[in-house]
Design a protein around this motif. Structure first.
Motif, PDB file in Angstrom:
ATOM      1  N   GLY A 127       0.801  -1.228   0.000  1.00 15.05           N
ATOM      2  CA  GLY A 127       0.000   0.000   0.000  1.00 15.05           C
ATOM      3  C   GLY A 127       0.828   1.269   0.000  1.00 15.05           C
ATOM      4  N   ILE A 128       2.148   1.160   0.132  1.00 13.49           N
ATOM      5  CA  ILE A 128       3.015   2.344   0.170  1.00 13.49           C
ATOM      6  C   ILE A 128       3.872   2.396  -1.101  1.00 13.49           C
ATOM      7  CG2 ILE A 128       4.881   3.515   1.425  1.00 13.49           C
ATOM      8  CD1 ILE A 128       2.293   3.496   3.045  1.00 13.49           C
ATOM      9  N   TYR A 129       3.835   3.552  -1.777  1.00 13.39           N
ATOM     10  CA  TYR A 129       4.615   3.748  -3.002  1.00 13.39           C
ATOM     11  C   TYR A 129       5.285   5.105  -2.941  1.00 13.39           C
ATOM     12  CZ  TYR A 129       1.410   0.048  -4.385  1.00 13.39           C
ATOM     13  OH  TYR A 129       0.693  -1.112  -4.414  1.00 13.39           O
ATOM     14  N   GLU A 130       6.544   5.182  -3.359  1.00  7.33           N
ATOM     15  CA  GLU A 130       7.232   6.482  -3.369  1.00  7.33           C
ATOM     16  C   GLU A 130       8.416   6.419  -4.328  1.00  7.33           C
ATOM     17  OE1 GLU A 130       6.318   9.560  -1.595  1.00  7.33           O
ATOM     18  OE2 GLU A 130       7.669   9.983  -3.270  1.00  7.33           O
ATOM     19  N   GLU A 131       8.761   7.568  -4.876  1.00  7.08           N
ATOM     20  CA  GLU A 131       9.903   7.650  -5.785  1.00  7.08           C
ATOM     21  C   GLU A 131      11.210   7.518  -5.024  1.00  7.08           C
ATOM     22  OE1 GLU A 131       9.539  11.228  -8.119  1.00  7.08           O
ATOM     23  OE2 GLU A 131       8.618  10.084  -9.755  1.00  7.08           O
ATOM     24  N   VAL A 132      12.104   6.679  -5.550  1.00  8.83           N
ATOM     25  CA  VAL A 132      13.417   6.455  -4.953  1.00  8.83           C
ATOM     26  C   VAL A 132      14.478   6.740  -6.016  1.00  8.83           C
ATOM     27  CG1 VAL A 132      14.906   4.773  -3.771  1.00  8.83           C
ATOM     28  CG2 VAL A 132      12.428   4.614  -3.528  1.00  8.83           C
ATOM     29  N   LYS A 133      15.592   7.331  -5.585  1.00 15.24           N
ATOM     30  CA  LYS A 133      16.704   7.599  -6.505  1.00 15.24           C
ATOM     31  C   LYS A 133      17.674   6.424  -6.482  1.00 15.24           C
ATOM     32  CE  LYS A 133      18.359  11.957  -6.339  1.00 15.24           C
ATOM     33  NZ  LYS A 133      19.305  12.955  -5.765  1.00 15.24           N
ATOM     34  N   ARG A 134      17.973   5.871  -7.647  1.00 18.55           N
ATOM     35  CA  ARG A 134      18.891   4.720  -7.768  1.00 18.55           C
ATOM     36  C   ARG A 134      19.872   4.980  -8.909  1.00 18.55           C
ATOM     37  NH1 ARG A 134      17.687   0.795  -3.692  1.00 18.55           N
ATOM     38  NH2 ARG A 134      15.434   0.623  -3.468  1.00 18.55           N
ATOM     39  N   LYS A 188       4.732   5.957   9.410  1.00 20.60           N
ATOM     40  CA  LYS A 188       3.562   6.157  10.279  1.00 20.60           C
ATOM     41  C   LYS A 188       2.288   5.749   9.568  1.00 20.60           C
ATOM     42  CE  LYS A 188       5.131   9.847  13.293  1.00 20.60           C
ATOM     43  NZ  LYS A 188       5.445  11.264  13.099  1.00 20.60           N
ATOM     44  N   LYS A 189       2.180   6.160   8.306  1.00 19.06           N
ATOM     45  CA  LYS A 189       1.002   5.835   7.491  1.00 19.06           C
ATOM     46  C   LYS A 189       0.837   4.318   7.378  1.00 19.06           C
ATOM     47  CE  LYS A 189      -0.703   6.476   2.767  1.00 19.06           C
ATOM     48  NZ  LYS A 189      -0.444   7.115   1.488  1.00 19.06           N
ATOM     49  N   PHE A 190       1.958   3.623   7.136  1.00 20.23           N
ATOM     50  CA  PHE A 190       1.913   2.166   6.997  1.00 20.23           C
ATOM     51  C   PHE A 190       1.535   1.498   8.314  1.00 20.23           C
ATOM     52  CE2 PHE A 190       4.108  -1.993   7.225  1.00 20.23           C
ATOM     53  CZ  PHE A 190       3.331  -2.647   6.290  1.00 20.23           C
ATOM     54  N   MET A 191       2.134   1.926   9.419  1.00 25.09           N
ATOM     55  CA  MET A 191       1.863   1.320  10.726  1.00 25.09           C
ATOM     56  C   MET A 191       0.406   1.528  11.132  1.00 25.09           C
ATOM     57  SD  MET A 191       4.659  -0.179  11.288  1.00 25.09           S
ATOM     58  CE  MET A 191       4.367  -0.816  12.933  1.00 25.09           C
ATOM     59  N   LYS A 192      -0.141   2.669  10.777  1.00 22.15           N
ATOM     60  CA  LYS A 192      -1.554   2.971  11.073  1.00 22.15           C
ATOM     61  C   LYS A 192      -2.462   2.027  10.303  1.00 22.15           C
ATOM     62  CE  LYS A 192      -2.718   7.678  12.324  1.00 22.15           C
ATOM     63  NZ  LYS A 192      -2.887   9.020  11.761  1.00 22.15           N
ATOM     64  N   LYS A 194      -1.703  -0.813   9.043  1.00 20.34           N
ATOM     65  CA  LYS A 194      -1.447  -2.186   9.500  1.00 20.34           C
ATOM     66  C   LYS A 194      -2.263  -2.490  10.760  1.00 20.34           C
ATOM     67  CE  LYS A 194       2.535  -5.121  10.475  1.00 20.34           C
ATOM     68  NZ  LYS A 194       3.972  -5.313  10.273  1.00 20.34           N
ATOM     69  N   LYS A 195      -2.346  -1.531  11.662  1.00 17.38           N
ATOM     70  CA  LYS A 195      -3.116  -1.693  12.888  1.00 17.38           C
ATOM     71  C   LYS A 195      -4.589  -1.935  12.596  1.00 17.38           C
ATOM     72  CE  LYS A 195      -1.081   0.840  16.666  1.00 17.38           C
ATOM     73  NZ  LYS A 195      -0.986   2.245  17.099  1.00 17.38           N
ATOM     74  N   LYS A 196      -5.099  -1.206  11.603  1.00 15.24           N
ATOM     75  CA  LYS A 196      -6.523  -1.280  11.258  1.00 15.24           C
ATOM     76  C   LYS A 196      -6.954  -2.668  10.810  1.00 15.24           C
ATOM     77  CE  LYS A 196      -7.857   3.393  10.132  1.00 15.24           C
ATOM     78  NZ  LYS A 196      -7.714   4.344   9.041  1.00 15.24           N
ATOM     79  N   VAL A 197      -6.100  -3.355  10.008  1.00 17.88           N
ATOM     80  CA  VAL A 197      -6.502  -4.649   9.475  1.00 17.88           C
ATOM     81  C   VAL A 197      -6.357  -5.782  10.501  1.00 17.88           C
ATOM     82  CG1 VAL A 197      -6.072  -4.066   7.077  1.00 17.88           C
ATOM     83  CG2 VAL A 197      -4.239  -5.123   8.409  1.00 17.88           C
ATOM     84  N   LYS A 198      -5.672  -5.506  11.586  1.00 22.12           N
ATOM     85  CA  LYS A 198      -5.445  -6.557  12.604  1.00 22.12           C
ATOM     86  C   LYS A 198      -6.693  -6.837  13.415  1.00 22.12           C
ATOM     87  CE  LYS A 198      -0.624  -7.150  13.627  1.00 22.12           C
ATOM     88  NZ  LYS A 198       0.466  -6.625  14.419  1.00 22.12           N
TER      89      LYS A 198
END
Ligand code: QAP
Ligand code: CO
Length: 198
Positions: A127-134, A188-192, A194-198
């Motif tokens: 559920g988390i996507y972001e631009e990364v420099k490689r 934080k967004k991911f951990m939040k 994740k908590k919801k689906v538990k």
């Protein structure tokens, strides 16, 4: 099929066991993985199950630490297609076709050149996507599933995916490649979520 993993994997869709994918911040994702030393049937069975698990998701890359095995190995397929199929009840479904499974064992990067910005995701951070420099271009030396030494020049998505998966072998998740601000926000967004689906 220009696969580098041998013909025995062409039927992975029918056979194989779906492995549990560990999600951030599982301790196994933070460990430095150890080199593969035994190129045996047990290893090939793990590879087959990892490919099966990746295609089930579906994902384009999966590293051994993501399924709880702290080994320097990952599987990848950046060019499968999605075909629309109509089921018996008239509902539209999707089926994956034109597979090109790749396996990289004990990879070592040789040349890194240029820069590329690419939006990444990760099966361990769903559920988390972001631009990364490689690096834009890389050469990777690795072993195939029989222990044979190979070398591959990569650019674009292939290069990005190789670097993303190789990071998993060093205990690095793509969130750690972001600015502290983005990293904290997305963690934080991911951990939040994740908590919801538990
Ligand atoms: C790494 O990632 C990658 O959030 C592989 O809900 C990704 O296969 C390298 C996935 C992009 C380069 C560019 C993610 C599936 C799959 C999710 C993946 C999700 C379902 C991620
Ligand atoms: Co990942």
């Amino acid at each position: 099929m220009s696969s580098n993993s041998g013909d025995f994997l062409t039927d992975y869709q029918l056979e194989g066991e779906e492995l549990k994918i560990f999600t951030y911040p599982a301790p196994v994702l933070k460990k430095k993985a150890v080199p593969v030393e035994k190129f045996d049937d047990e290893l090939r069975s793990l590879i087959k199950n990892m490919l099966f698990t990746m295609y089930q998701a579906p994902g384009i890359g999966l590293a051994a630490p993501q399924v709880g095995k702290s080994l320097r190995l990952f599987v990848m397929d950046i060019d499968f297609d999605r075909e629309e199929v109509t089921r018996a009840d008239g509902e539209v479904d999707y089926r994956l076709t034109n597979f090109n499974p790749r396996v990289f064992i004990n990879p070592v990067f040789k040349n890194k050149q240029g820069e590329i910005l690419y939006e990444e995701g990760c099966l361990s951070v769903p559920g988390i996507y972001e631009e990364v420099k490689r690096a834009q271009n890389i050469t990777v030396e690795y072993q195939d599933m029989y222990g044979h030494r190979k070398s591959l020049d990569a650019d674009g998505l292939l290069s990005v995916c190789l670097q993303h998966e190789n990071d998993h072998l060093d205990g690095i998740v793509f969130l750690e490649r972001l600015s502290l601000l983005k990293r904290n926000f997305l963690t934080k967004k991911f951990m939040k979520a994740k908590k919801k689906v538990k």
